[in-house]
Design an enzyme around this catalytic site. Sequence first.
Site, PDB file in Angstrom:
ATOM      1  N   ASP A 108      26.623  41.129  46.805  1.00  0.00           N
ATOM      2  CA  ASP A 108      25.862  39.906  46.574  1.00  0.00           C
ATOM      3  C   ASP A 108      25.971  39.029  47.830  1.00  0.00           C
ATOM      4  OD1 ASP A 108      24.495  38.199  44.280  1.00  0.00           O
ATOM      5  OD2 ASP A 108      26.029  36.876  45.127  1.00  0.00           O
ATOM      6  N   HIS A 311      23.404  44.432  38.412  1.00  0.00           N
ATOM      7  CA  HIS A 311      23.804  43.690  39.607  1.00  0.00           C
ATOM      8  C   HIS A 311      25.301  43.733  39.899  1.00  0.00           C
ATOM      9  CE1 HIS A 311      23.661  40.632  42.698  1.00  0.00           C
ATOM     10  NE2 HIS A 311      24.576  39.928  42.054  1.00  0.00           N
TER      11      HIS A 311
END
Length: 334
Positions: A108, A311
């Site tokens: 991320d 994610h």
Amino acid sequence: MSDATVMPPLQFAATNGIRMGYYEAGPATDRPPMVLCHGWPELAFSWRHQITRLSEAGIRVIAPDQRGYGATDRPEPVEAYDIEHLTADLVGLLDHLKIDKAIFVGHDWGGFVVWQMPLRYLDRVAGVVGVNTPHLPRAPADPIDIMRKRFGETMYIVQFQDPAREPDRIFGSRVEQTFDAFMRKPVPRSDDGAKEPPVAGIVAAKTVNLAFPQMVAAYDASRDARQPILSEQEKQVFVETFQRTGFTGGINWYRNMSRNWRRAEGLDHTVRVPALMIMAEHDAVLPPSATDGMEKLVPDLEKYLVRNSGHWTQQEQPEEVSAKLIEWRRRRFG
């Protein structure tokens, strides 16, 4: 605590004007070590599975709570969270540990930071691994302006620019709700339609609700059929930490995206070290298609797809991510 919540002892380093908390495991003689850099809203704890597996495999691992997070200092000025500070923090951590070079692994926002490391500190970087986050060329215009035009004012990164810090308050007043909403396995989706070139990792996926503050404010966990990623004990580590620290430190990283873009003018974006790109099949915001064309900027690039993951890849598919990191590290660096 269960094994899943056990971390090595918390240590501290004075680096780049702040005190940084970090965790270290594995043999001190191992070279090059792997520095694991978390994203938003996360902590070094996000790498708990990899810390255990990599250290058991004889690899030295270091996982910091980065600037603004967890046990690390949270300076007040927004400008203290630009990419120059974030990369210099990691160099200072190496200096503290007397390490000349490391492999930097980032997920991320941590991915954006580690891709910048060889651009700015090539002599301190042995290799780079991006988890979900691609390395991208400098945007043709201010990325916030692009996102505002593409997604509108409710897109979360655009909202994060609010000087009144309303998103900070929404998350900060609903900490457990925030992690209940975010830390779930996704409903599998097709990557079709997400082929528009990404800007700062944001892809125009129309099926994604990018108004995250409002999503959290309206969230009801009892009506969510998605499977939680975290055990109750693991979730409480995040909840108790962010109840103490708030979310502003991490959100300030986003508040420097325009500044970072301006200050990167003229910077060579070619990554001149061995690199691995770990992609997640069902990440809606950073889909595998976001990595298309990376080879132009990263000549020594290997790609690896983790299937059935959204994610939070290193927490959703920890064994597969750990195994790939170990295999790549041994093959490329001995």
